[in-house]
Write a protein that holds these residues in place. Structure first.
Motif, PDB file in Angstrom:
ATOM      1  N   MET A   1       0.836  -1.196   0.000  1.00  0.00           N
ATOM      2  CA  MET A   1       0.000   0.000   0.000  1.00  0.00           C
ATOM      3  C   MET A   1       0.873   1.250   0.000  1.00  0.00           C
ATOM      4  SD  MET A   1      -3.043  -1.211  -0.087  1.00  0.00           S
ATOM      5  CE  MET A   1      -4.013   0.247   0.274  1.00  0.00           C
ATOM      6  N   PHE A   2       0.395   2.279  -0.662  1.00  0.00           N
ATOM      7  CA  PHE A   2       1.049   3.581  -0.657  1.00  0.00           C
ATOM      8  C   PHE A   2       2.507   3.492  -1.110  1.00  0.00           C
ATOM      9  CE2 PHE A   2      -2.073   3.491   2.868  1.00  0.00           C
ATOM     10  CZ  PHE A   2      -3.032   4.281   2.264  1.00  0.00           C
TER      11      PHE A   2
ATOM     12  N   SER B   1       8.061   3.908  -9.960  1.00  0.00           N
ATOM     13  CA  SER B   1       7.592   3.490  -8.643  1.00  0.00           C
ATOM     14  C   SER B   1       8.730   2.791  -7.908  1.00  0.00           C
ATOM     15  CB  SER B   1       6.392   2.540  -8.770  1.00  0.00           C
ATOM     16  OG  SER B   1       6.753   1.380  -9.507  1.00  0.00           O
ATOM     17  N   CYS B   2       8.682   2.836  -6.578  1.00  0.00           N
ATOM     18  CA  CYS B   2       9.760   2.266  -5.768  1.00  0.00           C
ATOM     19  C   CYS B   2       9.187   1.344  -4.694  1.00  0.00           C
ATOM     20  CB  CYS B   2      10.559   3.376  -5.085  1.00  0.00           C
ATOM     21  SG  CYS B   2      11.339   4.507  -6.226  1.00  0.00           S
TER      22      CYS B   2
ATOM     23  N   GLY C   1      -7.465   2.121 -15.351  1.00  0.00           N
ATOM     24  CA  GLY C   1      -6.677   2.997 -14.495  1.00  0.00           C
ATOM     25  C   GLY C   1      -5.465   2.350 -13.864  1.00  0.00           C
ATOM     26  N   SER C   2      -5.328   1.033 -13.995  1.00  0.00           N
ATOM     27  CA  SER C   2      -4.150   0.368 -13.439  1.00  0.00           C
ATOM     28  C   SER C   2      -2.934   0.618 -14.330  1.00  0.00           C
ATOM     29  CB  SER C   2      -4.400  -1.134 -13.301  1.00  0.00           C
ATOM     30  OG  SER C   2      -4.632  -1.713 -14.577  1.00  0.00           O
ATOM     31  N   GLU C   3      -1.761   0.478 -13.730  1.00  0.00           N
ATOM     32  CA  GLU C   3      -0.514   0.722 -14.456  1.00  0.00           C
ATOM     33  C   GLU C   3       0.413  -0.480 -14.292  1.00  0.00           C
ATOM     34  OE1 GLU C   3      -0.045   5.540 -14.104  1.00  0.00           O
ATOM     35  OE2 GLU C   3       0.448   4.325 -12.345  1.00  0.00           O
ATOM     36  N   TYR C   4       1.059  -0.846 -15.382  1.00  0.00           N
ATOM     37  CA  TYR C   4       1.942  -2.010 -15.385  1.00  0.00           C
ATOM     38  C   TYR C   4       3.383  -1.520 -15.381  1.00  0.00           C
ATOM     39  CZ  TYR C   4       3.986  -6.473 -16.841  1.00  0.00           C
ATOM     40  OH  TYR C   4       4.736  -7.625 -16.913  1.00  0.00           O
TER      41      TYR C   4
ATOM     42  N   ASP D   1      -6.123   3.156  -6.143  1.00  0.00           N
ATOM     43  CA  ASP D   1      -6.153   3.377  -4.695  1.00  0.00           C
ATOM     44  C   ASP D   1      -4.752   3.431  -4.093  1.00  0.00           C
ATOM     45  OD1 ASP D   1      -5.360   0.776  -4.937  1.00  0.00           O
ATOM     46  OD2 ASP D   1      -6.907  -0.068  -3.626  1.00  0.00           O
ATOM     47  N   ALA D   2      -3.714   3.524  -4.973  1.00  0.00           N
ATOM     48  CA  ALA D   2      -2.305   3.629  -4.574  1.00  0.00           C
ATOM     49  C   ALA D   2      -1.705   2.305  -4.126  1.00  0.00           C
ATOM     50  CB  ALA D   2      -2.097   4.689  -3.493  1.00  0.00           C
TER      51      ALA D   2
END
Length: 238
Positions: free
Chosen positions: A11-12, A25-26, A41-44, A59-60
Protein backbone atom coordinates in the motif's frame (compact mmCIF):
# COMPACT_ATOMS: atom_id res chain seq x y z
CA UNK A 1 7.81 -26.54 -7.32
CA UNK A 2 5.17 -24.65 -9.23
CA UNK A 3 7.36 -21.82 -10.54
CA UNK A 4 4.50 -19.42 -10.00
CA UNK A 5 5.65 -15.94 -8.98
CA UNK A 6 4.93 -14.71 -5.49
CA UNK A 7 2.68 -11.65 -5.26
CA UNK A 8 2.93 -9.13 -2.43
CA UNK A 9 0.36 -6.38 -1.89
CA UNK A 10 1.99 -3.05 -1.02
CA UNK A 11 0.00 0.00 0.00
CA UNK A 12 1.05 3.58 -0.66
CA UNK A 13 4.05 2.87 -2.83
CA UNK A 14 6.52 5.68 -3.42
CA UNK A 15 6.64 7.34 -6.81
CA UNK A 16 9.65 9.26 -8.10
CA UNK A 17 10.84 10.88 -11.30
CA UNK A 18 13.82 9.55 -13.24
CA UNK A 19 16.63 11.75 -14.57
CA UNK A 20 14.77 11.71 -17.90
CA UNK A 21 11.59 13.03 -16.29
CA UNK A 22 9.77 9.69 -16.42
CA UNK A 23 7.54 8.51 -13.58
CA UNK A 24 8.81 5.50 -11.63
CA UNK A 25 7.59 3.49 -8.64
CA UNK A 26 9.76 2.27 -5.77
CA UNK A 27 9.54 -0.69 -3.42
CA UNK A 28 12.27 -1.98 -1.06
CA UNK A 29 15.09 -0.22 -2.94
CA UNK A 30 13.82 -1.55 -6.27
CA UNK A 31 12.75 0.91 -8.96
CA UNK A 32 10.15 0.16 -11.63
CA UNK A 33 9.57 1.97 -14.92
CA UNK A 34 6.07 2.47 -16.27
CA UNK A 35 5.43 0.11 -19.17
CA UNK A 36 1.79 0.78 -19.98
CA UNK A 37 -1.55 1.96 -18.63
CA UNK A 38 -4.82 0.08 -18.88
CA UNK A 39 -8.30 1.47 -19.43
CA UNK A 40 -9.36 0.66 -15.87
CA UNK A 41 -6.68 3.00 -14.50
CA UNK A 42 -4.15 0.37 -13.44
CA UNK A 43 -0.51 0.72 -14.46
CA UNK A 44 1.94 -2.01 -15.39
CA UNK A 45 5.55 -1.57 -14.23
CA UNK A 46 8.82 -3.34 -15.05
CA UNK A 47 11.87 -3.39 -12.79
CA UNK A 48 14.62 -1.08 -14.06
CA UNK A 49 17.44 -3.65 -13.80
CA UNK A 50 15.67 -6.99 -14.27
CA UNK A 51 12.37 -8.51 -15.44
CA UNK A 52 10.42 -8.25 -12.19
CA UNK A 53 7.01 -6.65 -12.66
CA UNK A 54 4.34 -4.86 -10.65
CA UNK A 55 0.85 -3.46 -11.13
CA UNK A 56 -0.43 -0.33 -9.43
CA UNK A 57 -4.06 0.68 -8.95
CA UNK A 58 -5.97 3.90 -8.48
CA UNK A 59 -6.15 3.38 -4.70
CA UNK A 60 -2.30 3.63 -4.57
CA UNK A 61 -1.89 -0.09 -3.91
CA UNK A 62 0.67 -2.11 -5.87
CA UNK A 63 0.94 -5.84 -6.50
CA UNK A 64 4.63 -6.75 -6.77
CA UNK A 65 5.65 -9.98 -8.49
CA UNK A 66 8.85 -11.26 -6.91
CA UNK A 67 11.01 -12.13 -9.94
CA UNK A 68 14.12 -10.24 -8.85
CA UNK A 69 17.37 -11.83 -9.98
CA UNK A 70 19.57 -9.67 -7.76
CA UNK A 71 19.69 -8.10 -4.33
CA UNK A 72 18.21 -4.61 -3.86
CA UNK A 73 20.61 -1.73 -4.39
CA UNK A 74 20.45 0.34 -1.22
CA UNK A 75 22.27 3.23 -2.93
CA UNK A 76 19.98 3.37 -5.97
CA UNK A 77 17.66 6.10 -4.70
CA UNK A 78 20.55 8.15 -3.36
CA UNK A 79 22.33 7.97 -6.71
CA UNK A 80 19.11 8.95 -8.48
CA UNK A 81 18.81 12.03 -6.26
CA UNK A 82 22.46 12.97 -6.89
CA UNK A 83 21.97 12.71 -10.65
CA UNK A 84 18.73 14.73 -10.56
CA UNK A 85 20.38 17.45 -8.47
CA UNK A 86 23.34 17.49 -10.86
CA UNK A 87 21.03 17.80 -13.86
CA UNK A 88 19.19 20.72 -12.24
CA UNK A 89 22.46 22.54 -11.55
CA UNK A 90 23.66 21.98 -15.11
CA UNK A 91 20.41 23.47 -16.41
CA UNK A 92 20.24 26.42 -14.01
CA UNK A 93 23.89 27.40 -13.66
CA UNK A 94 26.20 28.74 -16.35
CA UNK A 95 29.46 27.46 -14.87
CA UNK A 96 31.72 24.94 -16.63
CA UNK A 97 30.34 21.42 -16.82
CA UNK A 98 33.59 19.92 -15.52
CA UNK A 99 33.50 22.02 -12.36
CA UNK A 100 29.82 21.34 -11.63
CA UNK A 101 30.23 17.57 -12.06
CA UNK A 102 33.46 17.38 -10.07
CA UNK A 103 31.93 19.35 -7.19
CA UNK A 104 28.89 17.04 -7.13
CA UNK A 105 31.11 13.95 -7.31
CA UNK A 106 33.39 15.05 -4.47
CA UNK A 107 30.42 16.17 -2.35
CA UNK A 108 28.87 12.72 -2.72
CA UNK A 109 32.19 11.15 -1.75
CA UNK A 110 32.45 13.28 1.40
CA UNK A 111 28.86 12.85 2.54
CA UNK A 112 28.34 9.19 1.79
CA UNK A 113 28.57 6.71 4.63
CA UNK A 114 28.93 3.81 2.22
CA UNK A 115 31.72 3.10 -0.26
CA UNK A 116 29.10 1.41 -2.45
CA UNK A 117 27.67 4.80 -3.41
CA UNK A 118 30.82 6.00 -5.18
CA UNK A 119 31.38 2.54 -6.63
CA UNK A 120 27.88 2.53 -8.16
CA UNK A 121 27.98 6.09 -9.46
CA UNK A 122 28.61 6.43 -13.21
CA UNK A 123 32.23 7.17 -14.09
CA UNK A 124 32.97 10.87 -13.78
CA UNK A 125 33.80 11.31 -17.48
CA UNK A 126 30.44 9.75 -18.39
CA UNK A 127 28.66 12.11 -16.00
CA UNK A 128 30.41 15.03 -17.71
CA UNK A 129 29.43 13.80 -21.18
CA UNK A 130 25.81 13.27 -20.11
CA UNK A 131 25.65 16.69 -18.46
CA UNK A 132 27.06 18.36 -21.56
CA UNK A 133 24.39 16.71 -23.73
CA UNK A 134 21.66 17.76 -21.29
CA UNK A 135 22.79 21.38 -21.39
CA UNK A 136 22.99 21.36 -25.20
CA UNK A 137 19.45 19.98 -25.50
CA UNK A 138 17.85 22.64 -23.34
CA UNK A 139 20.14 25.59 -23.98
CA UNK A 140 19.95 28.13 -26.74
CA UNK A 141 21.48 27.07 -30.07
CA UNK A 142 25.10 28.10 -30.55
CA UNK A 143 25.27 31.19 -32.80
CA UNK A 144 26.87 30.52 -36.17
CA UNK A 145 27.55 34.20 -36.85
CA UNK A 146 27.77 37.50 -34.97
CA UNK A 147 24.37 38.41 -36.41
CA UNK A 148 22.83 35.43 -34.58
CA UNK A 149 24.27 36.55 -31.24
CA UNK A 150 21.36 37.78 -29.07
CA UNK A 151 21.16 41.48 -28.33
CA UNK A 152 21.25 42.38 -25.57
CA UNK A 153 23.17 39.43 -24.18
CA UNK A 154 21.39 37.39 -21.46
CA UNK A 155 22.30 38.48 -17.93
CA UNK A 156 24.10 35.20 -17.26
CA UNK A 157 26.82 36.30 -19.70
CA UNK A 158 26.96 39.90 -18.47
CA UNK A 159 27.70 39.33 -14.77
CA UNK A 160 30.29 37.53 -12.68
CA UNK A 161 29.43 34.59 -10.43
CA UNK A 162 29.06 37.18 -7.65
CA UNK A 163 26.44 39.06 -9.72
CA UNK A 164 28.83 41.95 -10.42
CA UNK A 165 28.88 43.65 -13.81
CA UNK A 166 31.29 41.93 -16.21
CA UNK A 167 30.22 43.13 -19.67
CA UNK A 168 31.70 46.60 -20.20
CA UNK A 169 30.79 47.19 -23.82
CA UNK A 170 28.54 45.61 -26.43
CA UNK A 171 28.56 47.55 -29.66
CA UNK A 172 30.32 48.33 -32.89
CA UNK A 173 34.11 48.54 -33.16
CA UNK A 174 35.50 49.00 -36.65
CA UNK A 175 32.05 48.42 -38.09
CA UNK A 176 31.59 45.01 -36.44
CA UNK A 177 29.87 44.08 -33.20
CA UNK A 178 32.40 43.43 -30.44
CA UNK A 179 32.23 42.59 -26.74
CA UNK A 180 34.50 43.83 -23.95
CA UNK A 181 34.55 42.15 -20.53
CA UNK A 182 36.15 43.16 -17.22
CA UNK A 183 35.07 43.26 -13.60
CA UNK A 184 35.22 46.41 -11.49
CA UNK A 185 38.01 44.98 -9.34
CA UNK A 186 40.05 44.08 -12.41
CA UNK A 187 39.75 47.64 -13.73
CA UNK A 188 40.84 49.04 -10.37
CA UNK A 189 43.79 46.66 -10.20
CA UNK A 190 44.82 47.51 -13.76
CA UNK A 191 44.69 51.25 -13.04
CA UNK A 192 47.05 50.80 -10.09
CA UNK A 193 49.80 49.12 -12.10
CA UNK A 194 52.53 50.93 -13.98
CA UNK A 195 53.09 48.27 -16.62
CA UNK A 196 50.42 46.95 -18.97
CA UNK A 197 50.70 44.35 -21.69
CA UNK A 198 48.20 43.57 -24.42
CA UNK A 199 47.97 40.92 -27.09
CA UNK A 200 45.52 39.28 -29.45
CA UNK A 201 45.01 35.58 -30.00
CA UNK A 202 43.13 33.66 -32.66
CA UNK A 203 43.55 30.07 -31.47
CA UNK A 204 41.05 30.16 -28.58
CA UNK A 205 38.71 32.71 -30.10
CA UNK A 206 35.05 31.71 -30.70
CA UNK A 207 34.57 31.10 -34.40
CA UNK A 208 32.09 33.96 -34.91
CA UNK A 209 34.69 36.52 -33.79
CA UNK A 210 38.04 37.34 -35.36
CA UNK A 211 40.22 37.46 -32.25
CA UNK A 212 40.37 37.71 -28.47
CA UNK A 213 42.28 40.79 -27.36
CA UNK A 214 43.35 40.96 -23.72
CA UNK A 215 45.02 43.56 -21.51
CA UNK A 216 47.24 42.35 -18.67
CA UNK A 217 48.64 44.10 -15.61
CA UNK A 218 52.26 43.26 -14.85
CA UNK A 219 53.43 43.39 -11.25
CA UNK A 220 56.18 41.65 -9.30
CA UNK A 221 56.98 39.26 -12.12
CA UNK A 222 53.36 38.21 -12.62
CA UNK A 223 51.07 39.01 -15.54
CA UNK A 224 47.36 39.18 -14.64
CA UNK A 225 44.68 39.36 -17.37
CA UNK A 226 42.19 42.11 -16.56
CA UNK A 227 40.30 43.01 -19.74
CA UNK A 228 39.04 40.66 -22.45
CA UNK A 229 37.64 41.77 -25.79
CA UNK A 230 35.96 39.61 -28.43
CA UNK A 231 36.63 41.52 -31.64
CA UNK A 232 35.05 41.10 -35.02
CA UNK A 233 38.06 42.36 -36.98
CA UNK A 234 41.73 43.31 -36.90
CA UNK A 235 41.57 46.89 -38.12
CA UNK A 236 43.40 49.64 -36.24
CA UNK A 237 40.07 51.22 -35.38
CA UNK A 238 38.95 47.99 -33.71
Amino acid sequence: MSGKSEEVLIMFAEFVESTHGRRQSCYLAYRYSLKRKSQNGSEYWVRVKCNATATSYSDASIVVRDHHTHLPDETDMEILQIRKTLKRKVMEESGPIDRIVEEAYHAANRQSQSSDLIFNLPLIHRMKNTSQKQRCKTGSPIPQSIEQLPYPLPDVYCNTTKSELFLLYDGSLGGTRSLVFASYNDIVYLSQQEHWYSDGTFYTCPSIFYQIYSIHAYYDGMSTPCVFALLGGESEET
